[in-house]
Design a protein around this motif. Structure first.
Motif, PDB file in Angstrom:
ATOM      1  N   GLU A  72       0.817  -1.218   0.000  1.00 56.84           N
ATOM      2  CA  GLU A  72       0.000   0.000   0.000  1.00 56.84           C
ATOM      3  C   GLU A  72       0.852   1.270   0.000  1.00 56.84           C
ATOM      4  O   GLU A  72       0.328   2.379   0.102  1.00 56.84           O
ATOM      5  N   ALA A  73       2.156   1.105  -0.127  1.00 56.41           N
ATOM      6  CA  ALA A  73       3.063   2.251  -0.048  1.00 56.41           C
ATOM      7  C   ALA A  73       2.984   3.110  -1.309  1.00 56.41           C
ATOM      8  O   ALA A  73       2.779   2.606  -2.415  1.00 56.41           O
ATOM      9  N   THR A  74       3.181   4.398  -1.113  1.00 55.58           N
ATOM     10  CA  THR A  74       3.327   5.307  -2.245  1.00 55.58           C
ATOM     11  C   THR A  74       4.779   5.274  -2.717  1.00 55.58           C
ATOM     12  O   THR A  74       5.665   4.739  -2.033  1.00 55.58           O
ATOM     13  N   GLU A  75       5.038   5.909  -3.868  1.00 51.76           N
ATOM     14  CA  GLU A  75       6.429   6.012  -4.329  1.00 51.76           C
ATOM     15  C   GLU A  75       7.277   6.793  -3.335  1.00 51.76           C
ATOM     16  O   GLU A  75       8.470   6.516  -3.169  1.00 51.76           O
ATOM     17  N   ASP A  76       6.661   7.750  -2.630  1.00 53.33           N
ATOM     18  CA  ASP A  76       7.385   8.506  -1.607  1.00 53.33           C
ATOM     19  C   ASP A  76       7.804   7.591  -0.462  1.00 53.33           C
ATOM     20  O   ASP A  76       8.930   7.677   0.033  1.00 53.33           O
ATOM     21  N   ASP A  77       6.891   6.714  -0.037  1.00 52.73           N
ATOM     22  CA  ASP A  77       7.204   5.775   1.048  1.00 52.73           C
ATOM     23  C   ASP A  77       8.389   4.887   0.673  1.00 52.73           C
ATOM     24  O   ASP A  77       9.299   4.667   1.480  1.00 52.73           O
ATOM     25  N   ILE A  78       8.364   4.371  -0.547  1.00 54.43           N
ATOM     26  CA  ILE A  78       9.447   3.496  -1.009  1.00 54.43           C
ATOM     27  C   ILE A  78      10.758   4.274  -1.075  1.00 54.43           C
ATOM     28  O   ILE A  78      11.821   3.783  -0.654  1.00 54.43           O
ATOM     29  N   ALA A  79      10.698   5.491  -1.615  1.00 57.98           N
ATOM     30  CA  ALA A  79      11.914   6.298  -1.757  1.00 57.98           C
ATOM     31  C   ALA A  79      12.554   6.576  -0.402  1.00 57.98           C
ATOM     32  O   ALA A  79      13.778   6.475  -0.255  1.00 57.98           O
ATOM     33  N   TRP A  80      11.739   6.933   0.592  1.00 57.99           N
ATOM     34  CA  TRP A  80      12.318   7.238   1.904  1.00 57.99           C
ATOM     35  C   TRP A  80      12.834   5.985   2.598  1.00 57.99           C
ATOM     36  O   TRP A  80      13.861   6.028   3.286  1.00 57.99           O
ATOM     37  N   LYS A  81      12.154   4.856   2.403  1.00 56.51           N
ATOM     38  CA  LYS A  81      12.655   3.604   2.975  1.00 56.51           C
ATOM     39  C   LYS A  81      14.007   3.249   2.366  1.00 56.51           C
ATOM     40  O   LYS A  81      14.946   2.860   3.074  1.00 56.51           O
ATOM     41  N   LEU A  82      14.120   3.415   1.057  1.00 58.05           N
ATOM     42  CA  LEU A  82      15.393   3.140   0.386  1.00 58.05           C
ATOM     43  C   LEU A  82      16.463   4.118   0.857  1.00 58.05           C
ATOM     44  O   LEU A  82      17.607   3.720   1.130  1.00 58.05           O
ATOM     45  N   ASN A  83      16.108   5.391   0.953  1.00 58.61           N
ATOM     46  CA  ASN A  83      17.039   6.405   1.439  1.00 58.61           C
ATOM     47  C   ASN A  83      17.576   6.024   2.810  1.00 58.61           C
ATOM     48  O   ASN A  83      18.788   6.102   3.075  1.00 58.61           O
TER      49      ASN A  83
END
Length: 358
Positions: A72-83
């Motif tokens: 259910e994550a947004t692209e923002d959620d994924i980006a910050w998790k990766l960051n």
């Protein structure tokens, strides 16, 4: 250079108080820097995007896993998790240095969301979250009015801050004063500060870039040599005042455009965050490793810059501008826009992996 040193950078790191960091979250680039004495690393949205573009083969599978793990994550959620994961990986590599120096070296910086540059509460909230990721994480926030407020509170909460989007003496002084207030509040309650290590960035090359843009825009004729010294002059003035006032924040030079932004700072109790490209250039140079931090910039250069560029005076003079003007200063505006664009690019890369046309 003595045969016992691998390069001029290695000699500087080994024989002077001047530290250098790898200006990237790439593990291979960090390990290369550490071979020559590097003791830290920095990241920001632009850097994370650039590392992904160069090393996507190392991260593609993990991004796909995150997409599956967080349906259910947004692209923002994924980006910050990766960051966050990239910062934690760098922190692990640097941790032995952090432990050996009792927190004074061996840190990696992770940057808060640039979109929060006007909101101290959001900056503080994200900084406190980032502080839970690893003991040797350092939190970057922009040196805007909101950022100054956040620096004090985050410091009080035990966060070692890295003030970024900073180009001027007034910004550097406001950061140091905010950190001192935070440290004193913390110490008044008997809380430990001995392992904390706050730094204030001056993006020396970006100040040069801004003055060159003004010269182009306004048809200013000045000895072109002067425009390679503006950031150096500002950093040296800030360093002098820091030492006079005994601030516990360490200055950090960033945004390299020429060797002066390294060679003129040798000998300072300062850190230099340098990209892999410039680390290699400096390593292969024949510039001598001699202390130059106390050597003043030619007064004629200062005079020309002051005469032709009001924005140099804003940057160079301790009272050049009030905190309310920090976020509208030209170099600040340009850098905020670049960081926001870098974040948008990062989000597009993640989005393209989340949404595929078959």
């Amino acid at each position: 250079m003595s045969n016992q040193y691998k390069s001029a950078l290695h000699e500087m790191a080994s024989t002077t108080p001047t530290d250098f960091w790898n200006d990237s979250c790439s593990i291979s680039e960090l390990e290369y820097a550490m071979e020559y004495g590097g003791v830290g690393a920095t990241t920001n949205p632009v850097i994370v995007g650039e590392v992904l573009k160069k090393e996507m083969h190392l991260y593609k599978d993990r991004i796909k896993e995150l997409i599956q793990e967080m349906p259910e994550a947004t692209e923002d959620d994924i980006a910050w998790k990766l960051n966050e994961e990239m910062a934690v990986a760098g922190a692990k590599v640097l941790y032995p240095i952090y432990e050996k120096t009792k927190g004074q070296k061996g840190r990696i910086s992770i940057q808060t969301n640039t979109k929060y540059y006007k909101d101290p509460k959001l900056l503080i909230e994200q900084a406190l979250h980032f502080g839970t990721l690893a003991p040797n994480i350092q939190i970057k926030m922009p040196t805007t009015k909101a950022g100054i407020e956040a620096f004090e509170e985050a410091t009080y909460q035990g966060i070692s801050i890295n003030a970024t989007v900073s180009f001027t003496v007034p910004q550097a002084l406001a950061v140091a004063e905010a950190v001192e207030r935070g440290l004193k509040r913390r110490e008044a309650e008997g809380k430990d500060t001995s392992w904390m290590h706050p730094v204030c960035t001056i993006m020396v090359g970006r100040l040069d870039d801004w003055l060159k843009a003004i010269a182009e825009r306004d048809d200013v004729i000045v000895d072109p040599v002067c425009l390679e010294w503006a950031g150096v002059a500002v950093m040296k003035n800030a360093y002098k005042i820091y030492k006079e006032k005994g601030y516990r924040t360490q200055l950090l030079a960033a945004a390299y455009r020429n060797h002066l932004q390294w060679s003129e700072f040798i000998g300072a109790d300062m850190a230099l965050t340098i990209t892999n490209k410039w680390i290699k250039r400096f390593n292969h140079s024949d510039i001598t490793t001699e202390p130059r931090i106390d050597k003043p910039v030619d007064p004629k250069i200062i005079e020309q810059l002051a005469k032709h560029f009001p924005d140099f005076n804003k940057a160079y003079q301790p009272d050049g501008m009030p905190v309310e003007q920090f976020e509208t200063y030209g170099a600040t505006s340009r850098t905020l826009l670049q960081f926001l664009a870098g974040y948008d690019d990062l989000i597009r890369m993640i989005r393209d992996m989340m949404i595929t046309v078959k």
